[in-house]
Each structure stands twice: as structure tokens, then as C-alpha cells.
Design a protein around this motif. Structure first.
Motif, PDB file in Angstrom:
ATOM      1  N   GLY A  28      18.829  33.113  38.978  1.00 16.24           N
ATOM      2  CA  GLY A  28      19.360  33.980  37.934  1.00 16.24           C
ATOM      3  C   GLY A  28      20.340  35.028  38.417  1.00 16.24           C
ATOM      4  O   GLY A  28      20.572  36.030  37.738  1.00 16.24           O
ATOM      5  N   ASP A  30      23.450  36.880  38.568  1.00 22.89           N
ATOM      6  CA  ASP A  30      24.397  36.939  37.454  1.00 22.89           C
ATOM      7  C   ASP A  30      25.853  36.831  37.899  1.00 22.89           C
ATOM      8  O   ASP A  30      26.170  36.890  39.082  1.00 22.89           O
ATOM      9  CB  ASP A  30      24.179  38.200  36.620  1.00 22.89           C
ATOM     10  CG  ASP A  30      24.620  39.456  37.326  1.00 22.89           C
ATOM     11  OD1 ASP A  30      24.593  39.479  38.570  1.00 22.89           O
ATOM     12  OD2 ASP A  30      24.987  40.416  36.639  1.00 22.89           O
ATOM     13  N   TYR A  36      19.541  39.845  39.556  1.00 29.08           N
ATOM     14  CA  TYR A  36      18.941  38.648  38.978  1.00 29.08           C
ATOM     15  C   TYR A  36      18.701  38.846  37.484  1.00 29.08           C
ATOM     16  O   TYR A  36      17.569  38.859  37.023  1.00 29.08           O
ATOM     17  CB  TYR A  36      17.638  38.299  39.701  1.00 29.08           C
ATOM     18  CG  TYR A  36      17.857  37.889  41.125  1.00 29.08           C
ATOM     19  CD1 TYR A  36      18.297  36.605  41.444  1.00 29.08           C
ATOM     20  CD2 TYR A  36      17.646  38.787  42.166  1.00 29.08           C
ATOM     21  CE1 TYR A  36      18.513  36.227  42.741  1.00 29.08           C
ATOM     22  CE2 TYR A  36      17.866  38.412  43.479  1.00 29.08           C
ATOM     23  CZ  TYR A  36      18.295  37.132  43.765  1.00 29.08           C
ATOM     24  OH  TYR A  36      18.518  36.760  45.065  1.00 29.08           O
ATOM     25  N   GLY A  38      20.763  37.027  35.256  1.00 26.42           N
ATOM     26  CA  GLY A  38      21.413  35.874  34.637  1.00 26.42           C
ATOM     27  C   GLY A  38      20.401  34.866  34.131  1.00 26.42           C
ATOM     28  O   GLY A  38      19.203  35.135  34.014  1.00 26.42           O
ATOM     29  N   THR A  39      20.876  33.699  33.821  1.00 31.21           N
ATOM     30  CA  THR A  39      20.034  32.622  33.303  1.00 31.21           C
ATOM     31  C   THR A  39      19.088  32.113  34.391  1.00 31.21           C
ATOM     32  O   THR A  39      19.543  31.755  35.476  1.00 31.21           O
ATOM     33  CB  THR A  39      20.912  31.461  32.807  1.00 31.21           C
ATOM     34  OG1 THR A  39      21.859  31.971  31.876  1.00 31.21           O
ATOM     35  CG2 THR A  39      20.074  30.382  32.157  1.00 31.21           C
ATOM     36  N   ASP A 102      30.574  30.102  35.461  1.00 34.28           N
ATOM     37  CA  ASP A 102      29.504  31.032  35.093  1.00 34.28           C
ATOM     38  C   ASP A 102      28.595  31.333  36.277  1.00 34.28           C
ATOM     39  O   ASP A 102      27.380  31.159  36.208  1.00 34.28           O
ATOM     40  CB  ASP A 102      28.674  30.466  33.933  1.00 34.28           C
ATOM     41  CG  ASP A 102      29.460  30.400  32.646  1.00 34.28           C
ATOM     42  OD1 ASP A 102      30.462  31.123  32.522  1.00 34.28           O
ATOM     43  OD2 ASP A 102      29.067  29.611  31.766  1.00 34.28           O
ATOM     44  N   TYR A 103      29.174  31.773  37.372  1.00 35.65           N
ATOM     45  CA  TYR A 103      28.408  32.140  38.550  1.00 35.65           C
ATOM     46  C   TYR A 103      29.179  33.193  39.327  1.00 35.65           C
ATOM     47  O   TYR A 103      30.365  33.421  39.088  1.00 35.65           O
ATOM     48  CB  TYR A 103      28.084  30.925  39.432  1.00 35.65           C
ATOM     49  CG  TYR A 103      29.283  30.253  40.050  1.00 35.65           C
ATOM     50  CD1 TYR A 103      29.659  30.553  41.346  1.00 35.65           C
ATOM     51  CD2 TYR A 103      30.040  29.326  39.345  1.00 35.65           C
ATOM     52  CE1 TYR A 103      30.760  29.949  41.928  1.00 35.65           C
ATOM     53  CE2 TYR A 103      31.133  28.715  39.911  1.00 35.65           C
ATOM     54  CZ  TYR A 103      31.494  29.027  41.203  1.00 35.65           C
ATOM     55  OH  TYR A 103      32.575  28.433  41.769  1.00 35.65           O
ATOM     56  N   CYS A 104      28.507  33.845  40.228  1.00 36.17           N
ATOM     57  CA  CYS A 104      29.121  34.886  41.053  1.00 36.17           C
ATOM     58  C   CYS A 104      30.230  34.266  41.895  1.00 36.17           C
ATOM     59  O   CYS A 104      30.000  33.304  42.627  1.00 36.17           O
ATOM     60  CB  CYS A 104      28.052  35.525  41.933  1.00 36.17           C
ATOM     61  SG  CYS A 104      28.683  36.757  43.086  1.00 36.17           S
TER      62      CYS A 104
END
Length: 153
Positions: A28, A30, A36, A38-39, A102-104
Motif C-alpha cells: 500500500g 502510496d 502506506y 495506498g491500495t 499509480d505507484y511511487c
């Protein structure tokens, strides 16, 4: 549940199938690289793996339950379908997440990480399918396929 699925997918230690950055995303991490929040992908992919595997078990042993579908090779066909669906489920979800960005952005995640996660998901689904079909109850509630297992086809 997140820690349970994380320990499974990380194989109770350093993951042999995908990178540490992928594991962070799965926990997760973000998109802003701050925490942490995020999804929680481990939970989502883990529960979908359990659902797909149980649905396949129910389909073979309790819905189809045919005398024509209780041979050794039928068990292996269903097991292969379970493995394939679970591989594709994990691979496609994470590949779409990576393709969407959709990730760092500081993380180094690639297609090989998605393949590794899919492989890990496929192996765990196969293990779960073996376990589900090995126990007598509720397998014995089926009539025709009740003796078809991994151990004694």
C-alpha cells in the motif's frame, strides 16, 4: 489480513519472485511516496485468489459433480485452470496499475515484477486447491467426484 497475505506472497522472508519495490507497492505504498496509505494490493489479490480457487472447487465437486468428470485428468484440468486464472488475475491487476502510473515514481517496478507476482499467486492457488480437495469434508458432500483428489485420483 494484510500481514497474513504479505507473509504468504513474500514467502515468509525475502521474496524470490519480485522486487522489494513491488512488495512495498503491494503493501500500500502510496503514489506520493509518503506512507502506506495506498491500495492494499496484497489483501485484494489474496482474497480474489481464495475466491477463484474456492469457486473452482465448488464448481468441480458440487455443481458439475458428474461421473464423466471424476477422473484424474479432470482434476488436473481444473487445477490448471485455477493456476492460469490466478496468474492472470494478479498479473493483469498489477500490470494495469503500473501502466497507469499509480505507484511511487521512485520505485523501480517492471513487467518482470508483475510476472513474479502472478507466478507467486499461481503457486499459492495450486497449494490451496490441493488442500481444499484433500480434506474429506466437504468434498464428500459431492457424489461422483468425492474420491478425485491430488493424492488419490
Amino acid at each position: 489480513m494484510e500481514e497474513f497475505f504479505a507473509s504468504l506472497y513474500e514467502w515468509f522472508g525475502p521474496n524470490p519472485f519480485y522486487s522489494k519495490d513491488m512488495a512495498e507497492l503491494m503493501r500500500g505504498w502510496d503514489i506520493t511516496c509518503t506512507g502506506y496509505i495506498g491500495t492494499p494490493w496484497y489483501v485484494i489479490i489474496g482474497w480474489s485468489m481464495v475466491a477463484i480457487t474456492i469457486a473452482s472447487y465448488v464448481l468441480q465437486y458440487h455443481i458439475i459433480d458428474s461421473s464423466k468428470f471424476n477422473k484424474k485428468h479432470h482434476w488436473w484440468i481444473v487445477a490448471a485452470i485455477v493456476v492460469l486464472f490466478n496468474f492472470l488475475n494478479a498479473f493483469l491487476i498489477m500490470n494495469n496499475t503500473i501502466q497507469a502510473g499509480d505507484y511511487c515514481t521512485q520505485d523501480n517496478i517492471g513487467i518482470s515484477d508483475c510476472i513474479g507476482l502472478g507466478l507467486s499467486n499461481a503457486i499459492w492457488s495450486f497449494i490451496l486447491f490441493i488442500l481444499l480437495t484433500s480434506f474429506k469434508y466437504p468434498r464428500n458432500l459431492g457424489i461422483n467426484c468425492s474420491h478425485t483428489t491430488f493424492w488419490k485420483p
